[in-house]
Design a protein around this motif. Structure first.
Motif, PDB file in Angstrom:
ATOM      1  N   LYS A 167      12.155  23.327 -42.675  1.00 46.21           N
ATOM      2  CA  LYS A 167      11.840  24.672 -42.169  1.00 46.21           C
ATOM      3  C   LYS A 167      10.962  24.561 -40.925  1.00 46.21           C
ATOM      4  O   LYS A 167      11.126  25.303 -39.958  1.00 46.21           O
ATOM      5  N   TRP A 168      10.017  23.632 -40.975  1.00 38.75           N
ATOM      6  CA  TRP A 168       9.145  23.427 -39.811  1.00 38.75           C
ATOM      7  C   TRP A 168       9.965  22.961 -38.606  1.00 38.75           C
ATOM      8  O   TRP A 168       9.828  23.484 -37.495  1.00 38.75           O
ATOM      9  N   LEU A 169      10.865  21.978 -38.858  1.00 41.04           N
ATOM     10  CA  LEU A 169      11.702  21.463 -37.765  1.00 41.04           C
ATOM     11  C   LEU A 169      12.535  22.589 -37.158  1.00 41.04           C
ATOM     12  O   LEU A 169      12.713  22.673 -35.944  1.00 41.04           O
ATOM     13  N   LYS A 170      13.042  23.469 -38.015  1.00 45.67           N
ATOM     14  CA  LYS A 170      13.849  24.598 -37.550  1.00 45.67           C
ATOM     15  C   LYS A 170      12.992  25.501 -36.644  1.00 45.67           C
ATOM     16  O   LYS A 170      13.456  25.974 -35.611  1.00 45.67           O
ATOM     17  N   SER A 171      11.728  25.701 -37.074  1.00 46.70           N
ATOM     18  CA  SER A 171      10.864  26.628 -36.336  1.00 46.70           C
ATOM     19  C   SER A 171      10.489  26.100 -34.949  1.00 46.70           C
ATOM     20  O   SER A 171      10.074  26.860 -34.095  1.00 46.70           O
ATOM     21  N   ILE A 172      10.602  24.782 -34.739  1.00 47.47           N
ATOM     22  CA  ILE A 172      10.230  24.236 -33.431  1.00 47.47           C
ATOM     23  C   ILE A 172      11.435  23.630 -32.705  1.00 47.47           C
ATOM     24  O   ILE A 172      11.295  22.889 -31.742  1.00 47.47           O
TER      25      ILE A 172
END
Lengths: 412, 286
Positions: A167-172
């Motif tokens: 989810k973090w990777l998606k957000s950045i």
């Protein structure tokens, strides 16, 4: 006859004293309540294991009323006594420890055993003996997917952690697109299970796992692993490693002049108390998932009080491992309190009904699903800067922006 | 192709360390027919000496080499006098049990004294340089370790094959009784073997501290590899130990290139193959 009367009188007197100074209808005291704590206290993972045991011991002190000013539940039905056992990081030893703790030492419940591989066998034994086992810091997803009736996990599983990562990777992804990833892991329960979970989740986030690189525990040389990683040329690397192997891995990367764009760790070595002392400035910009961190601790008054007490008692900072195992012991203590008994079946029922909102963790609380997994546990992503981890995600608790790509390991 | 060359280079570097660790073991076996099961823990002790030389006096592991060599030489002598000599006349089983007991004792003592923490040296001097040639890299610590290992193995070989004391070692190894008739005191020769064995593993431990961490179990895997090196190279053969150590390093890294999980296991697979086809080892004559 006279002697019998004296004996009866004595018994009555003892019983009256047992009622306590109030003399009213106080709860029956269960006396010393023995809890078996299984951790690797020797062997190469011992620094993490000892740290985790410290969390359990501090929780016992809190439950026993040694810190009256800290706003956490206390035990009124008896006194917790920790009976610790050294698993040596060995699954078979851990299993034998459970037998000894339960059959000879008569512990009423168990906590531990840190390494997922040891927790697997120890909890199997506990299940067979019908003794409750509450785990804090083993994250292998498979642990709570076995349909056990006597095992509960307070901390997040690696599925939760991996999901948080994605989810973090998606957000950045705008600034740091990730298409191809490599997983490097130790050939054990923690590593293999983590690798499997990532393989299952990655397609949902349009990420391709191009290579799974495995190494043996206590490796003597990781050159070929680093070489393979270099050949794969990934956008990011997931790392499952305990402290000794992680030290060798990062030194080997530095010497072979290979630094991945970013190293995403799954706790273990990344949060070991010896991580920074052993690797110095090479630890800068290391990224890890965590269930707790000092920084998060500062935002919660109870967590801050516990972290301070921990530092004072053990001379080193609380880590996410000691925090999770602290919480596991608090949950177990809470269940014994509400069961008002040391009867395993009653503790089991109380554990299933656990609903705690006041914790030292950055979670909504602790509540177990049908499989014994705390459904409210979650993770954060953090990166090391200036010798301290700072939270990157979730955004609402973030205190830093990610450094990506990280500077070459060989130049520091 | 570049990957293969890199694997061979890295394999040779770690293999040289395997060889040096095994030198002490093969020397003691060659002279006395005693297998020192505690050998891996001698290495662990040497790593602690180098670590504390750095932690207490900020001595780089390279500068710690003579200290670790001297300390382990003394440990070898003490162990021989207190533990080994009394059981020399006993049955072979008691010699095995006594070194096994020593293994447990050393590990327990390390845990008691130093706790089970993994300790490492973050920025050793050898970190400051590295060799990079057309995409092939060799880290400074590994290069220093390998060069030191080859040099130390060479010195031991020179001592054993070119000096009078070395001749005495060979004489006692061949026939202790005949050596005694020639005026050689086997007891002093045994003592010498343990001192050299200890010192060489001391050098290996200090060299390893530039890139490894030490804990009470740090010697376990290196100790295991040392046994394979000794049996592969032939019991008692120094040249065999060097070649076998290098070969094992290369096999480990080459297999690891395709099957990373099985590089270390390949060492033992090779051992099994040699035991089946040539039980006396590659260079052994027994």
């Amino acid at each position: 006859m006279k002697r019998a009367a004296v004996l009866l009188g004595l018994l009555v007197a003892i019983a009256a004293c047992g009622g306590g100074p109030g003399g009213g209808a106080a709860k029956a005291s269960l006396g010393d309540i023995k809890i078996g704590a299984l951790f690797p206290l020797s062997g190469s993972v011992a620094s993490s294991g000892t740290d985790a045991l410290h969390g359990v011991e501090l929780a016992a002190d809190v439950l026993n009323g040694k810190y009256p000013n800290i706003d956490l539940p206390k035990l009124t039905v008896g006194k917790i006594v920790i009976d610790s056992a050294d698993t040596q990081g060995d699954a078979q030893v851990g299993e034998a420890d459970v037998d000894r703790l339960v059959n000879s030492d008569k512990v009423v419940a168990l906590t531990g055993a840190f390494q997922s591989a040891v927790t697997v066998t120890a909890s199997q034994r506990a299940e067979r003996l019908a003794v409750p086992m509450v785990n804090g810091s083993s994250s292998s997803t498979a642990l709570t997917e076995r349909g056990f009736k006597w095992f509960w996990r307070v901390g997040p599983s690696d599925r939760t952690f991996a999901d948080t990562y994605f989810k973090w990777l998606k957000s950045i992804e705008k600034d740091h697109p990730v298409k191809r990833m490599v997983v490097i892991n130790e050939n054990d329960q923690f590593g293999n299970d983590g690798q499997k979970v990532i393989g299952e989740l990655a397609p949902q986030y349009n990420v391709q796992i191009v290579d799974n690189i495995v190494y043996p525990f206590n490796a003597t040389d990781l050159t070929s692993q680093v070489q393979k990683m270099r050949g794969d040329n990934p956008d990011a690397v997931f790392v499952f490693a305990f402290i000794n192997d992680l030290t060798l891995l990062m030194k080997t990367m530095a010497q072979l002049n290979y630094t991945p764009p970013v190293m995403l760790g799954f706790g273990a070595g990344f949060v070991d108390p010896k991580f920074v002392p052993n690797l110095g400035s090479k630890t800068e910009y290391a990224t890890t998932r965590a269930a707790w961190s000092l920084e998060i601790g500062q935002k919660n008054a109870v967590a801050k009080a516990i972290a301070d007490a921990f530092r004072q008692k053990y001379g080193q900072d609380m880590t996410e491992n000691s925090a999770r195992d602290f919480e596991a012991m608090m949950v177990l203590g809470g269940a014994i309190e509400s069961a008002g008994s040391t009867d395993p079946a009653k503790i089991q029922r109380a554990l299933n009904k656990t609903n705690i909102t006041r914790t030292i963790m950055p979670w909504k609380g602790i509540k177990f699903d049908g499989r014994g997994q705390n459904e409210l546990a979650s993770g954060v992503i953090q990166q090391m800067t200036g010798g301290q981890y700072h939270v990157l995600y979730p955004t609402e608790v973030a205190s830093a922006k990610v450094t990506w790509p990280i500077p070459p390991l060989s130049s520091r | 192709m570049q990957e293969v060359v890199q694997a061979v280079v890295s394999g040779l570097l770690i293999g040289a360390i395997y060889a040096l660790v095994a030198v002490g073991l093969t020397l003691i076996f060659g002279v006395m027919d005693i297998v020192n099961f505690a050998h891996g823990n001698f290495l662990m002790a040497a790593m602690y000496v180098a670590f504390f030389a750095w932690a207490l006096a900020r001595l780089d592991p390279l500068a710690g080499i003579p200290i670790a060599a001297a300390a382990l030489g003394v440990l070898g002598v003490v162990v021989y006098r207190l533990v080994i000599r009394p059981v020399l006349k006993g049955p072979p089983l008691s010699q095995i049990i006594v070194t096994f007991g020593l293994l447990v004792l050393l590990q327990g003592a390390a845990q008691l004294l130093f706790s089970a923490d993994e300790r490492g040296i973050p920025h050793p001097l050898s970190d400051l340089f590295a060799l990079r040639l057309g995409g092939i890299a060799a880290g400074g610590p590994q290069l220093m370790a390998a060069a030191g290992a080859v040099l130390a193995t060479g010195v031991v070989w020179w001592f054993v094959s070119r000096t009078e004391w070395g001749a005495a070692l060979s004489a006692v190894a061949q026939d202790s009784g005949a050596a005694r008739l020639m005026g050689i005191d086997p007891d002093r020769v045994h003592l010498l073997a343990w001192a050299i064995g200890g010192a060489s593993v001391g050098v290996a431990g200090a060299l390893l501290m530039s890139f490894f961490t030490v804990s009470p179990t740090a010697g376990a895997n290196f100790g295991l590899v040392a046994f394979v090196v000794v049996s592969l190279g032939g019991f008692g053969s120094l040249r065999g130990a060097l070649l076998a150590g290098l070969a094992l390093g290369v096999v480990q890294d080459l297999v690891g290139l395709w099957l990373p999980a099985y590089g270390f296991a390949a060492i033992f697979a090779l051992y099994l193959a040699v035991v089946l086809l040539r039980p006396q080892g590659l260079f052994g004559s027994r």
